[in-house]
Design a protein around this motif. Structure first.
Motif, mmCIF file in Angstrom:
data_model
loop_
_atom_site.group_PDB
_atom_site.id
_atom_site.type_symbol
_atom_site.label_atom_id
_atom_site.label_comp_id
_atom_site.label_asym_id
_atom_site.label_seq_id
_atom_site.Cartn_x
_atom_site.Cartn_y
_atom_site.Cartn_z
ATOM 1 N N UNK A 286 0.729 -1.400 -0.054
ATOM 2 C CA UNK A 286 0.089 -0.009 -0.241
ATOM 3 C C UNK A 286 0.922 1.119 -0.004
ATOM 4 N N UNK A 287 0.244 2.388 -0.409
ATOM 5 C CA UNK A 287 0.822 3.685 -0.277
ATOM 6 C C UNK A 287 1.443 4.061 1.229
ATOM 7 N N UNK A 288 0.506 3.570 2.073
ATOM 8 C CA UNK A 288 0.942 3.946 3.478
ATOM 9 C C UNK A 288 2.194 3.205 3.931
ATOM 10 N N UNK A 289 2.373 1.880 3.412
ATOM 11 C CA UNK A 289 3.499 1.146 3.771
ATOM 12 C C UNK A 289 4.686 1.800 2.870
ATOM 13 N N UNK A 290 4.629 2.245 1.863
ATOM 14 C CA UNK A 290 5.796 2.823 0.843
ATOM 15 C C UNK A 290 6.157 4.094 1.670
ATOM 16 N N UNK A 291 5.200 5.074 2.267
ATOM 17 C CA UNK A 291 5.688 6.118 3.134
ATOM 18 C C UNK A 291 6.399 5.891 4.218
ATOM 19 N N UNK A 292 5.857 4.777 5.187
ATOM 20 C CA UNK A 292 6.600 4.146 6.258
ATOM 21 C C UNK A 292 8.114 3.659 5.920
ATOM 22 N N UNK A 293 7.986 2.913 4.930
ATOM 23 C CA UNK A 293 9.411 2.624 4.307
ATOM 24 C C UNK A 293 10.379 3.547 3.873
ATOM 25 N N UNK A 294 9.824 4.696 3.341
ATOM 26 C CA UNK A 294 10.549 5.638 3.141
ATOM 27 C C UNK A 294 11.120 6.319 4.221
#
Lengths: 169, 178
Positions: free
Chosen positions: B10-18
């Motif tokens: 998800x986009x949320x996970x990508x932000x948290x990853x970044x």
């Protein structure tokens, strides 16, 4: 004077918050001057330094928002940002990369200008003042989960703006 | 917002990853996925780049601040109190010199109308009025140096003209208003 020392002890973060909210150095100094006066004249109800500096951050953010409504923000030239950015880089970027960077800067400034205040304040506190979601929540009187949602929205807005422009990241 | 078509991350996970906010195992899983998913790769790179650019904008703003700024000088309506006090002191000094000069140039044996107490009182009043008006004018001129002060400055000029109409400061204020 206790508030004086708290203010001066956190001046770097306060300044960063003002800068990230898009005010010029001159406008920002006026804002911090007002915050300082409010702090030293304010009631001494802040029992700990922690509470005092949270109050300072909140008042500074609110004061910046007031300035927003009166002034144009993030109005500096993209070339100025790229120049400063290039100077801080180890190697000077090639002219074509500088042109792309200028376009990216312009896109981000436009996005920041249009961004809702409720997103911009947490973004500035998280990514320029180095505060975590819990600390931001304490300052803004929000749940950490709400802060994280706003940070997520702000980050996606900025990234989407770049993708929409078709700029290669 | 652009469509994020990937159903795995998800986009949320990508932000948290970044932002480096995921546990290591989760972070490794997403890194592996990004390497094979063009959609996630594009968004991930845009997240990173947009933050870099935004921080560069902020840093440029920060670099324009003076190295040191003292915040413990109380301002009065946009002016430093020190500046206002200096202006007031200058005006009072001029008034004092003027008053002394007038007293010295008066005849030692007061005769005629000039010696009349009422006239002296009137003179003093006029001097005081001129002083007040000059002080207000100086403050308005200082205030006019600050951006966004136009309406406030005009209001001050109007006040000088209306309250102290027969003074030199009022004449100057009138000219400024034109």
């Amino acid at each position: 004077m206790r508030m004086h020392s708290v203010f001066m002890g956190h001046i770097e973060r306060l300044r960063r918050l003002v800068v990230a909210m898009g005010l010029s150095a001159e406008e920002g100094q006026d804002v911090l001057q007002d915050v300082y006066v409010a702090a030293v004249k304010g009631p001494a109800k802040y029992c700990s330094e922690q509470q005092a500096w949270r109050w300072l951050m909140r008042v500074t953010a609110n004061r910046c928002l007031l300035e927003f409504r009166r002034r144009k923000r993030h109005s500096r030239a993209a070339s100025e940002v790229v120049k400063q950015w290039s100077e801080s880089a180890r190697e000077a970027p090639e002219p074509d990369k500088q042109a792309i960077a200028a376009e990216e800067v312009e896109t981000m400034m436009q996005c920041l200008r249009q961004m809702d205040e409720s997103l911009q304040v947490p973004l500035a506190m998280r990514y320029f003042c180095d505060l975590n979601s819990t600390e931001i929540g304490e300052i803004m009187d929000l749940e950490p989960g709400t802060v994280r949602k706003r940070l997520y929205k702000g980050r996606i807005m900025l990234a989407d703006a770049l993708l929409r422009k078709g700029i290669e990241a | 917002m652009n469509e994020h078509s990937c159903r795995i991350v998800s986009k949320e996970d990508l932000v948290a990853y970044a932002d480096g906010e995921l546990p290591q195992s989760e972070s490794e899983r997403i890194a592996e996925h990004i390497a094979t998913c063009p959609d996630c790769k594009a968004l991930s790179q845009a997240l990173e780049r947009s933050l870099q650019v935004t921080q560069a904008i902020w840093r440029t703003g920060e670099a324009q601040w003076p190295k040191a700024h003292s915040f413990d000088k109380v301002r009065w309506n946009g002016l430093r109190l020190k500046e206002a006090v200096a202006v007031a002191a200058g005006v009072l000094l001029l008034l004092g010199v003027g008053a002394i000069w007038r007293l010295l140039s008066e005849p030692s044996e007061p005769t005629g109308k000039i010696a009349d107490e009422a006239k002296i009182a009137e003179l003093r009043f006029k001097i005081a009025e001129s002083g007040h008006a000059a002080q207000l004018l100086a403050a308005a001129e200082l205030l006019s140096r600050y951006p966004g002060s136009k309406s406030s400055v005009e209001e001050r000029y109007r006040h000088i003209v209306e309250t102290y109409p027969d003074t030199a400061a009022a004449a100057k204020a009138k000219l400024k208003m034109q």
